[in-house]
Scaffold this motif. Structure first.
Motif, PDB file in Angstrom:
ATOM      1  N   LYS A  94      43.386  27.126  73.450  1.00  0.00           N
ATOM      2  CA  LYS A  94      42.352  28.054  72.999  1.00  0.00           C
ATOM      3  C   LYS A  94      42.409  29.407  73.699  1.00  0.00           C
ATOM      4  N   MET A  95      43.197  29.503  74.754  1.00  0.00           N
ATOM      5  CA  MET A  95      43.201  30.722  75.569  1.00  0.00           C
ATOM      6  C   MET A  95      44.610  31.307  75.636  1.00  0.00           C
ATOM      7  N   PRO A  96      44.821  32.431  75.004  1.00  0.00           N
ATOM      8  CA  PRO A  96      46.166  33.022  75.000  1.00  0.00           C
ATOM      9  C   PRO A  96      46.671  33.373  76.403  1.00  0.00           C
ATOM     10  N   GLU A  97      45.777  33.577  77.350  1.00  0.00           N
ATOM     11  CA  GLU A  97      46.175  33.943  78.709  1.00  0.00           C
ATOM     12  C   GLU A  97      47.042  32.877  79.386  1.00  0.00           C
ATOM     13  N   PHE A  98      46.984  31.651  78.875  1.00  0.00           N
ATOM     14  CA  PHE A  98      47.695  30.547  79.508  1.00  0.00           C
ATOM     15  C   PHE A  98      48.936  30.109  78.721  1.00  0.00           C
ATOM     16  N   LYS A  99      49.299  30.877  77.723  1.00  0.00           N
ATOM     17  CA  LYS A  99      50.511  30.558  76.964  1.00  0.00           C
ATOM     18  C   LYS A  99      51.736  31.025  77.737  1.00  0.00           C
ATOM     19  N   ARG A 100      52.859  30.396  77.456  1.00  0.00           N
ATOM     20  CA  ARG A 100      54.122  30.751  78.120  1.00  0.00           C
ATOM     21  C   ARG A 100      54.447  32.226  77.868  1.00  0.00           C
ATOM     22  N   GLU A 101      55.069  32.817  78.841  1.00  0.00           N
ATOM     23  CA  GLU A 101      55.523  34.213  78.782  1.00  0.00           C
ATOM     24  C   GLU A 101      54.373  35.213  78.655  1.00  0.00           C
ATOM     25  N   VAL A 102      53.190  34.799  79.017  1.00  0.00           N
ATOM     26  CA  VAL A 102      52.059  35.717  79.064  1.00  0.00           C
ATOM     27  C   VAL A 102      51.758  35.972  80.542  1.00  0.00           C
ATOM     28  N   HIS A 103      50.890  36.878  80.814  1.00  0.00           N
ATOM     29  CA  HIS A 103      50.622  37.428  82.142  1.00  0.00           C
ATOM     30  C   HIS A 103      50.618  36.411  83.290  1.00  0.00           C
ATOM     31  N   LEU A 104      49.797  35.391  83.225  1.00  0.00           N
ATOM     32  CA  LEU A 104      49.662  34.468  84.361  1.00  0.00           C
ATOM     33  C   LEU A 104      50.959  33.701  84.630  1.00  0.00           C
ATOM     34  N   LEU A 105      51.638  33.268  83.596  1.00  0.00           N
ATOM     35  CA  LEU A 105      52.892  32.541  83.801  1.00  0.00           C
ATOM     36  C   LEU A 105      54.022  33.487  84.187  1.00  0.00           C
ATOM     37  N   LYS A 106      53.968  34.724  83.729  1.00  0.00           N
ATOM     38  CA  LYS A 106      54.950  35.708  84.194  1.00  0.00           C
ATOM     39  C   LYS A 106      54.769  35.951  85.688  1.00  0.00           C
ATOM     40  N   GLN A 107      53.508  35.986  86.122  1.00  0.00           N
ATOM     41  CA  GLN A 107      53.247  36.138  87.557  1.00  0.00           C
ATOM     42  C   GLN A 107      53.828  34.946  88.325  1.00  0.00           C
ATOM     43  N   HIS A 108      53.664  33.735  87.794  1.00  0.00           N
ATOM     44  CA  HIS A 108      54.234  32.559  88.458  1.00  0.00           C
ATOM     45  C   HIS A 108      55.736  32.756  88.676  1.00  0.00           C
ATOM     46  N   LYS A 109      56.427  33.198  87.641  1.00  0.00           N
ATOM     47  CA  LYS A 109      57.885  33.391  87.749  1.00  0.00           C
ATOM     48  C   LYS A 109      58.221  34.398  88.836  1.00  0.00           C
TER      49      LYS A 109
END
Length: 178
Positions: A94-109
């Motif tokens: 339900k939350m696009p912020e947690f989809k792959r290759e979006v901001h938060l996961l890019k930060q993880h990388k």
């Protein structure tokens, strides 16, 4: 006419205010996440302060200091694995912020690139391949410090009550992981 519109907007805002119980329900994940993130902030600060002061904490041997760094990396890596495998996929429904290759996961990388550099440095010091130089360790930490600190804040803010209520009902919140 403008006064009537302002009055309607104020009423809409008042109707949309969360009760304290609703706020707690919607903010639960943010509070839980911030608890973990505060531990990472504290660990980072302890390591980073030693690097800035060019002096290990009093009573901490080189081996203990290197282990402190490795423990920080291990716990942060485990935290990210749990998020990526168990929490983010559920939130991403339900939350696009947690989809792959979006901001938060890019930060993880980006964070993991820095974590790998720090781990390599600490392991080289542990093995005797390199001598621990706190100025060198600081440079490695500087390579990912800003993105790490931004991420710790961004993730908590994204899980905050005002954002969560846009995507989830109170009942759904009760079933979310964490």
């Amino acid at each position: 006419m403008s006064d009537q519109r302002d009055e309607r907007n104020k009423k809409d805002e008042e109707q949309m205010k969360l009760t304290p119980a609703e706020f707690r329900a919607y903010n639960r994940m943010a509070e839980h996440m911030d608890y973990f993130h505060n531990h990472f902030r504290q660990s980072w600060n302890e390591l980073y302060s030693a690097c800035c002061d060019n002096k290990r904490p009093t009573g901490v041997s080189i081996r203990q200091f290197l282990n402190m760094g490795m423990e920080f990396l291990s716990q942060l890596g485990l935290h990210h694995s749990i998020e990526e495998q168990s929490i983010f996929p559920v939130l991403a429904k339900k939350m696009p912020e947690f989809k792959r290759e979006v901001h938060l996961l890019k930060q993880h990388k980006e964070i993991h690139k820095g974590m790998d550099k720090l781990e390599n440095y600490l392991m080289a010091c542990k093995s005797g391949e390199k001598e621990l130089r706190l100025d060198e360790m600081k440079t490695v930490m500087d390579s990912f410090g800003k993105v790490l600190w931004d991420h710790l804040d961004d993730e908590v803010r994204t899980l905050g009550a005002e954002n969560m209520r846009k995507h989830w009902t109170i009942e759904e919140m009760k079933r979310l992981p964490m």
